[in-house]
Design a protein around this motif. Structure first.
Motif, PDB file in Angstrom:
ATOM      1  N   VAL A 120     101.707  24.460  56.182  1.00  0.00           N
ATOM      2  CA  VAL A 120     101.536  24.446  54.729  1.00  0.00           C
ATOM      3  C   VAL A 120     102.788  25.032  54.076  1.00  0.00           C
ATOM      4  O   VAL A 120     103.316  26.048  54.540  1.00  0.00           O
ATOM      5  N   HIS A 121     103.246  24.385  53.017  1.00  0.00           N
ATOM      6  CA  HIS A 121     104.376  24.898  52.238  1.00  0.00           C
ATOM      7  C   HIS A 121     103.861  25.405  50.898  1.00  0.00           C
ATOM      8  O   HIS A 121     103.277  24.628  50.123  1.00  0.00           O
ATOM      9  N   LEU A 122     104.064  26.668  50.618  1.00  0.00           N
ATOM     10  CA  LEU A 122     103.661  27.246  49.333  1.00  0.00           C
ATOM     11  C   LEU A 122     104.830  27.146  48.359  1.00  0.00           C
ATOM     12  O   LEU A 122     105.901  27.708  48.592  1.00  0.00           O
ATOM     13  N   ASP A 123     104.588  26.440  47.254  1.00  0.00           N
ATOM     14  CA  ASP A 123     105.644  26.123  46.298  1.00  0.00           C
ATOM     15  C   ASP A 123     105.908  27.289  45.343  1.00  0.00           C
ATOM     16  O   ASP A 123     105.106  28.219  45.224  1.00  0.00           O
ATOM     17  N   ASN A 124     107.064  27.205  44.676  1.00  0.00           N
ATOM     18  CA  ASN A 124     107.469  28.169  43.645  1.00  0.00           C
ATOM     19  C   ASN A 124     107.592  29.593  44.182  1.00  0.00           C
ATOM     20  O   ASN A 124     107.249  30.556  43.506  1.00  0.00           O
ATOM     21  N   ARG A 125     108.090  29.721  45.400  1.00  0.00           N
ATOM     22  CA  ARG A 125     108.359  31.034  45.982  1.00  0.00           C
ATOM     23  C   ARG A 125     109.867  31.227  46.029  1.00  0.00           C
ATOM     24  O   ARG A 125     110.599  30.349  46.507  1.00  0.00           O
ATOM     25  N   GLN A 126     110.318  32.349  45.512  1.00  0.00           N
ATOM     26  CA  GLN A 126     111.752  32.582  45.400  1.00  0.00           C
ATOM     27  C   GLN A 126     112.248  33.563  46.457  1.00  0.00           C
ATOM     28  O   GLN A 126     111.507  34.436  46.920  1.00  0.00           O
ATOM     29  N   MET A 127     113.510  33.398  46.806  1.00  0.00           N
ATOM     30  CA  MET A 127     114.210  34.359  47.648  1.00  0.00           C
ATOM     31  C   MET A 127     115.642  34.433  47.158  1.00  0.00           C
ATOM     32  O   MET A 127     116.321  33.398  47.073  1.00  0.00           O
ATOM     33  N   ASP A 128     116.076  35.613  46.786  1.00  0.00           N
ATOM     34  CA  ASP A 128     117.401  35.813  46.187  1.00  0.00           C
ATOM     35  C   ASP A 128     117.587  34.952  44.947  1.00  0.00           C
ATOM     36  O   ASP A 128     118.682  34.436  44.679  1.00  0.00           O
ATOM     37  N   GLY A 129     116.496  34.779  44.177  1.00  0.00           N
ATOM     38  CA  GLY A 129     116.574  34.029  42.938  1.00  0.00           C
ATOM     39  C   GLY A 129     116.569  32.528  43.089  1.00  0.00           C
ATOM     40  O   GLY A 129     116.657  31.814  42.085  1.00  0.00           O
ATOM     41  N   ARG A 130     116.448  32.015  44.303  1.00  0.00           N
ATOM     42  CA  ARG A 130     116.443  30.573  44.542  1.00  0.00           C
ATOM     43  C   ARG A 130     115.007  30.092  44.736  1.00  0.00           C
ATOM     44  O   ARG A 130     114.236  30.708  45.476  1.00  0.00           O
ATOM     45  N   PRO A 131     114.624  28.977  44.110  1.00  0.00           N
ATOM     46  CA  PRO A 131     113.272  28.454  44.305  1.00  0.00           C
ATOM     47  C   PRO A 131     113.139  27.767  45.652  1.00  0.00           C
ATOM     48  O   PRO A 131     114.089  27.164  46.159  1.00  0.00           O
ATOM     49  N   ARG A 167     114.413  31.632  56.612  1.00  0.00           N
ATOM     50  CA  ARG A 167     114.789  33.011  56.292  1.00  0.00           C
ATOM     51  C   ARG A 167     113.548  33.888  56.275  1.00  0.00           C
ATOM     52  O   ARG A 167     112.479  33.464  55.836  1.00  0.00           O
ATOM     53  N   ARG A 168     113.710  35.121  56.759  1.00  0.00           N
ATOM     54  CA  ARG A 168     112.563  36.026  56.848  1.00  0.00           C
ATOM     55  C   ARG A 168     112.907  37.403  56.276  1.00  0.00           C
ATOM     56  O   ARG A 168     112.747  38.424  56.940  1.00  0.00           O
ATOM     57  N   ASP A 169     113.370  37.443  55.048  1.00  0.00           N
ATOM     58  CA  ASP A 169     113.689  38.707  54.379  1.00  0.00           C
ATOM     59  C   ASP A 169     112.477  39.133  53.559  1.00  0.00           C
ATOM     60  O   ASP A 169     112.450  38.986  52.331  1.00  0.00           O
ATOM     61  N   TRP A 170     111.468  39.635  54.243  1.00  0.00           N
ATOM     62  CA  TRP A 170     110.224  39.982  53.544  1.00  0.00           C
ATOM     63  C   TRP A 170     110.315  41.380  52.962  1.00  0.00           C
ATOM     64  O   TRP A 170     110.479  42.350  53.692  1.00  0.00           O
ATOM     65  N   PRO A 171     110.200  41.527  51.652  1.00  0.00           N
ATOM     66  CA  PRO A 171     110.170  42.871  51.056  1.00  0.00           C
ATOM     67  C   PRO A 171     108.796  43.497  51.233  1.00  0.00           C
ATOM     68  O   PRO A 171     107.781  42.793  51.347  1.00  0.00           O
ATOM     69  N   LEU A 172     108.753  44.804  51.263  1.00  0.00           N
ATOM     70  CA  LEU A 172     107.475  45.498  51.280  1.00  0.00           C
ATOM     71  C   LEU A 172     106.799  45.334  49.922  1.00  0.00           C
ATOM     72  O   LEU A 172     107.468  45.108  48.911  1.00  0.00           O
ATOM     73  N   PRO A 173     105.473  45.433  49.881  1.00  0.00           N
ATOM     74  CA  PRO A 173     104.780  45.310  48.593  1.00  0.00           C
ATOM     75  C   PRO A 173     105.311  46.322  47.586  1.00  0.00           C
ATOM     76  O   PRO A 173     105.505  47.497  47.897  1.00  0.00           O
ATOM     77  N   ALA A 174     105.576  45.842  46.370  1.00  0.00           N
ATOM     78  CA  ALA A 174     106.109  46.715  45.324  1.00  0.00           C
ATOM     79  C   ALA A 174     105.029  47.665  44.830  1.00  0.00           C
ATOM     80  O   ALA A 174     103.941  47.241  44.465  1.00  0.00           O
ATOM     81  N   VAL A 175     105.341  48.946  44.882  1.00  0.00           N
ATOM     82  CA  VAL A 175     104.405  49.961  44.402  1.00  0.00           C
ATOM     83  C   VAL A 175     105.142  50.780  43.346  1.00  0.00           C
ATOM     84  O   VAL A 175     105.761  51.802  43.637  1.00  0.00           O
ATOM     85  N   ASP A 176     105.110  50.296  42.114  1.00  0.00           N
ATOM     86  CA  ASP A 176     105.849  50.929  41.014  1.00  0.00           C
ATOM     87  C   ASP A 176     104.911  51.854  40.248  1.00  0.00           C
ATOM     88  O   ASP A 176     104.111  51.411  39.428  1.00  0.00           O
ATOM     89  N   VAL A 177     105.002  53.161  40.536  1.00  0.00           N
ATOM     90  CA  VAL A 177     104.133  54.123  39.862  1.00  0.00           C
ATOM     91  C   VAL A 177     104.765  54.651  38.584  1.00  0.00           C
ATOM     92  O   VAL A 177     104.062  55.191  37.722  1.00  0.00           O
ATOM     93  N   HIS A 178     106.072  54.483  38.429  1.00  0.00           N
ATOM     94  CA  HIS A 178     106.749  55.072  37.275  1.00  0.00           C
ATOM     95  C   HIS A 178     106.278  54.439  35.961  1.00  0.00           C
ATOM     96  O   HIS A 178     106.158  55.124  34.946  1.00  0.00           O
TER      97      HIS A 178
END
Length: 239
Positions: free
Chosen positions: A83-94, A194-205
């Motif tokens: 399955v390909h999930l559309d509209n996912r970006q990496m480094d600003g590229r769709p 490419r597999r540059d997976w970021p950790l889930p964003a936890v923005d408490v500020h």
């Protein structure tokens, strides 16, 4: 000002102060929840990786305890179910997130988010051939309860290209004994993804900032009421 108007003004002041104070407390509670989530992510990321199909959860409650854990599994890819999930970006590229079920040794399947690939800008529905190893493979990665959902119109979650993927619905659609977890692959593979997976964003500020704004508004409401209803009349009566 008549008595009932004064009572109404006092009621509005108290109501506004209570509401804004409660919203400030709610933002602090949200910050505490996210800090607890961040701590859980860090702790689970340092635990010994789960090894093999037997170590993976089969039920949703057990899967919650394995969220963000590292894991290593072996099995065989099902490329026809990719399955390909559309509209996912990496480094600003769709582009697309590429997900393929991996049939484990016990016959169950684990959905693996294998990587990211760019979109064809001339035809977004055209997919280049995807290299998928044949035979038994070993994959390492980080477990998750699913992929972040994007807004989708009705009927957009079917076919090889879709907007979102619900694991439970996909298990019914595919007939696979799919586990309630997703593996974000981190191990290298010769597939061009490419597999540059970021950790889930936890923005408490931002929650602390919102809390400050609500408490400040609460203080302003009370201060204005005290000034116009108490201090200013007294000051005017003396002059």
């Amino acid at each position: 000002m008549s008595r009932w108007r004064r009572a109404l003004l006092l009621l509005a002041t108290v109501g506004g102060a209570v509401l804004t104070a409660r919203l400030g407390v709610w933002q602090l509670d949200r910050a505490a929840q996210k800090e607890a989530l961040q701590a859980a992510i860090e702790v689970r990321g340092q635990e010994t990786p789960l090894d093999g199909a037997a170590a993976l959860a089969m039920t949703a409650p057990a899967a919650d305890a394995q969220d963000h854990r590292r894991a290593r599994v072996s099995g065989t890819w099902l490329p026809a179910r990719t399955v390909h999930l559309d509209n996912r970006q990496m480094d600003g590229r769709p582009g697309f997130y590429v997900l393929t079920p991996l049939v484990l040794d016990d016959g169950t399947a684990l959905m693996v988010q294998r990587g990211w690939r760019p979109r064809d800008f001339e035809d977004r529905t055209r997919l280049a051939p995807l290299q998928t190893p044949e035979g038994r493979v070993t994959v390492e990665g980080r477990l998750a309860r699913g992929v972040a959902r994007l807004y989708a119109f009705d009927g957009a979650d079917t076919g090889p290209i879709r907007q979102n993927l619900d694991l439970l619905s996909y298990a019914t659609e595919s007939g696979l004994r799919l586990r309630p977890l997703l593996l974000l692959q981190t191990s290298p593979a010769d597939d061009g993804l490419r597999r540059d997976w970021p950790l889930p964003a936890v923005d408490v500020h931002k929650h602390y900032g919102y809390a400050f704004q609500w408490f400040a508004l609460c203080a302003l409401i009370l201060a204005l009421h005290v000034w116009f209803r108490v201090l200013r009349p007294r000051w005017a009566s003396r002059t």
